[in-house]
Design a protein around this motif. Structure first.
Motif, PDB file in Angstrom:
ATOM      1  N   GLY A   1      -3.980  10.385  14.712  1.00 30.25           N
ATOM      2  CA  GLY A   1      -3.838  11.090  13.440  1.00 30.25           C
ATOM      3  C   GLY A   1      -2.410  11.022  12.911  1.00 30.25           C
ATOM      4  O   GLY A   1      -2.185  10.838  11.711  1.00 30.25           O
ATOM      5  N   GLU A   2      -1.438  11.158  13.823  1.00 29.56           N
ATOM      6  CA  GLU A   2      -0.024  11.092  13.430  1.00 29.56           C
ATOM      7  C   GLU A   2       0.340   9.680  12.979  1.00 29.56           C
ATOM      8  O   GLU A   2       1.035   9.498  11.977  1.00 29.56           O
ATOM      9  N   ALA A   3      -0.142   8.685  13.718  1.00 29.34           N
ATOM     10  CA  ALA A   3       0.136   7.290  13.350  1.00 29.34           C
ATOM     11  C   ALA A   3      -0.472   6.984  11.980  1.00 29.34           C
ATOM     12  O   ALA A   3       0.145   6.312  11.144  1.00 29.34           O
ATOM     13  N   THR A   4      -1.652   7.526  11.735  1.00 30.43           N
ATOM     14  CA  THR A   4      -2.331   7.315  10.457  1.00 30.43           C
ATOM     15  C   THR A   4      -1.552   7.973   9.323  1.00 30.43           C
ATOM     16  O   THR A   4      -1.345   7.366   8.269  1.00 30.43           O
TER      17      THR A   4
ATOM     18  N   ALA B   1      -9.397   7.045  12.041  1.00 29.77           N
ATOM     19  CA  ALA B   1      -7.938   7.079  12.142  1.00 29.77           C
ATOM     20  C   ALA B   1      -7.497   5.759  12.753  1.00 29.77           C
ATOM     21  O   ALA B   1      -8.266   5.123  13.483  1.00 29.77           O
ATOM     22  N   LEU B   2      -6.270   5.360  12.442  1.00 20.80           N
ATOM     23  CA  LEU B   2      -5.749   4.108  12.999  1.00 20.80           C
ATOM     24  C   LEU B   2      -5.753   4.176  14.517  1.00 20.80           C
ATOM     25  O   LEU B   2      -5.325   5.169  15.101  1.00 20.80           O
ATOM     26  N   SER B   3      -6.247   3.126  15.131  1.00 19.91           N
ATOM     27  CA  SER B   3      -6.269   3.073  16.585  1.00 19.91           C
ATOM     28  C   SER B   3      -6.298   1.608  17.014  1.00 19.91           C
ATOM     29  O   SER B   3      -7.368   1.055  17.282  1.00 19.91           O
TER      30      SER B   3
ATOM     31  N   VAL C   1      -9.156  -0.468  15.397  1.00 17.03           N
ATOM     32  CA  VAL C   1      -9.283   0.171  14.084  1.00 17.03           C
ATOM     33  C   VAL C   1      -7.974   0.002  13.313  1.00 17.03           C
ATOM     34  O   VAL C   1      -6.951   0.587  13.675  1.00 17.03           O
ATOM     35  N   GLY C   2      -8.012  -0.814  12.284  1.00 16.49           N
ATOM     36  CA  GLY C   2      -6.826  -1.095  11.479  1.00 16.49           C
ATOM     37  C   GLY C   2      -6.912  -0.467  10.102  1.00 16.49           C
ATOM     38  O   GLY C   2      -7.891   0.216   9.787  1.00 16.49           O
ATOM     39  N   PRO C   3      -5.878  -0.699   9.261  1.00 10.98           N
ATOM     40  CA  PRO C   3      -5.824  -0.102   7.920  1.00 10.98           C
ATOM     41  C   PRO C   3      -7.074  -0.372   7.074  1.00 10.98           C
ATOM     42  O   PRO C   3      -7.501   0.485   6.310  1.00 10.98           O
ATOM     43  N   ARG C   4      -7.641  -1.560   7.229  1.00 12.69           N
ATOM     44  CA  ARG C   4      -8.810  -1.895   6.418  1.00 12.69           C
ATOM     45  C   ARG C   4     -10.007  -1.011   6.801  1.00 12.69           C
ATOM     46  O   ARG C   4     -10.789  -0.609   5.941  1.00 12.69           O
ATOM     47  N   ASP C   5     -10.121  -0.703   8.092  1.00 13.14           N
ATOM     48  CA  ASP C   5     -11.254   0.111   8.564  1.00 13.14           C
ATOM     49  C   ASP C   5     -11.177   1.549   8.056  1.00 13.14           C
ATOM     50  O   ASP C   5     -12.192   2.241   7.998  1.00 13.14           O
ATOM     51  N   ILE C   6      -9.968   2.020   7.724  1.00 14.37           N
ATOM     52  CA  ILE C   6      -9.860   3.384   7.208  1.00 14.37           C
ATOM     53  C   ILE C   6      -9.600   3.383   5.689  1.00 14.37           C
ATOM     54  O   ILE C   6      -9.185   4.382   5.116  1.00 14.37           O
ATOM     55  N   HIS C   7      -9.872   2.248   5.058  1.00 16.05           N
ATOM     56  CA  HIS C   7      -9.924   2.161   3.582  1.00 16.05           C
ATOM     57  C   HIS C   7      -8.610   2.534   2.901  1.00 16.05           C
ATOM     58  O   HIS C   7      -8.615   3.207   1.869  1.00 16.05           O
ATOM     59  N   VAL C   8      -7.491   2.087   3.475  1.00 14.63           N
ATOM     60  CA  VAL C   8      -6.194   2.440   2.907  1.00 14.63           C
ATOM     61  C   VAL C   8      -6.041   1.896   1.478  1.00 14.63           C
ATOM     62  O   VAL C   8      -5.500   2.581   0.604  1.00 14.63           O
ATOM     63  N   ASP C   9      -6.541   0.686   1.230  1.00 13.58           N
ATOM     64  CA  ASP C   9      -6.445   0.115  -0.125  1.00 13.58           C
ATOM     65  C   ASP C   9      -7.159   0.980  -1.155  1.00 13.58           C
ATOM     66  O   ASP C   9      -6.648   1.209  -2.248  1.00 13.58           O
ATOM     67  N   ARG C  10      -8.346   1.457  -0.773  1.00 15.49           N
ATOM     68  CA  ARG C  10      -9.106   2.324  -1.697  1.00 15.49           C
ATOM     69  C   ARG C  10      -8.379   3.629  -1.941  1.00 15.49           C
ATOM     70  O   ARG C  10      -8.351   4.145  -3.060  1.00 15.49           O
ATOM     71  N   LEU C  11      -7.791   4.178  -0.874  1.00 17.86           N
ATOM     72  CA  LEU C  11      -7.028   5.424  -1.016  1.00 17.86           C
ATOM     73  C   LEU C  11      -5.868   5.232  -2.002  1.00 17.86           C
ATOM     74  O   LEU C  11      -5.634   6.069  -2.868  1.00 17.86           O
TER      75      LEU C  11
END
Ligand SMILES: [Zn+2]
Length: 198
Positions: A149-152, A110-112, A117-127
């Motif tokens: 979780g809410e921020a994500t 989750a974003l933190s 932990v940024g967008p790239r670490d949680i694979h936002v582009d792939r999503l």
């Protein structure tokens, strides 16, 4: 000398587990060596096998031994629904709740910003690529009801909506600060049923 250095290495290695300090690492090492050598062998073999065989599913990003996992490959799943969860454990909870027949995307975190932990670490582009396959009609955000979780959910929701996708959030039947993993199946099923447009 040699024996003690491999013991030191074992204790040091056990400290990679979350919440395990020097004292408990030492206790675990002694336990494995003195009281449960078969258990220790099994652990070593299971760890080597998992590391060797498991990779990320090309579609949902969860762990899989195949390029595409069994859930993503199943013809019985509803291709129009994509549920976004933080971890493979959350995916398992959703499956156990038996309230959902669609597909998943696992962020693996989750974003933190404080922990880097940024967008790239949680694979936002792939999503986003996954959700834009032309079959997905609704993306259900099922991240935890924690600050991260809410921020994500907020960030991911904005990004998906910007591409014209319908985005919903599971209902707040879950307690504030609630993590999916610790919620009972009934509550989770209700939260999915009562999801609303985010
Ligand atoms: Zn998959």
């Amino acid at each position: 000398m040699k024996a003690s250095s491999s013991l030191d290495e074992l204790v040091a290695a056990l400290r990679c587990l979350p919440g395990v300090g020097p004292k408990s690492a030492q206790r675990m090492a002694y336990h494995l060596l003195q009281r449960d050598r078969p258990g220790a062998s099994r652990l070593a073999a299971a760890l080597a096998a998992a590391l060797g065989r498991l990779r990320h599913c090309e579609k949902c990003n969860s762990y899989s031994e195949e390029a595409v996992c069994a859930v993503c490959a199943s013809p019985r799943r509803d291709q129009a629904l994509l549920c976004v969860v933080e971890s493979p454990g959350d995916l398992l909870m959703m499956e156990q709740a038996q309230c959902y027949q669609g597909l998943y995307f696992v962020l693996m975190g989750a974003l933190s910003p404080l922990d880097g932990v940024g967008p790239r670490d949680i694979h936002v582009d792939r999503l986003i690529r996954r959700a834009a396959d032309g079959l997905v009609r609704e993306v259900i955000l099922a991240t935890n009801f924690t600050v991260e979780g809410e921020a994500t959910a907020h960030y991911v929701g904005e990004a998906l909506r910007a591409r014209g996708l319908k985005v919903t959030r599971i209902a707040r039947g879950l307690p504030v600060g609630g993590e999916l993993e610790y919620v009972d199946s009934g509550t989770l099923a209700q939260a999915v049923l009562e999801r609303r447009e985010a």
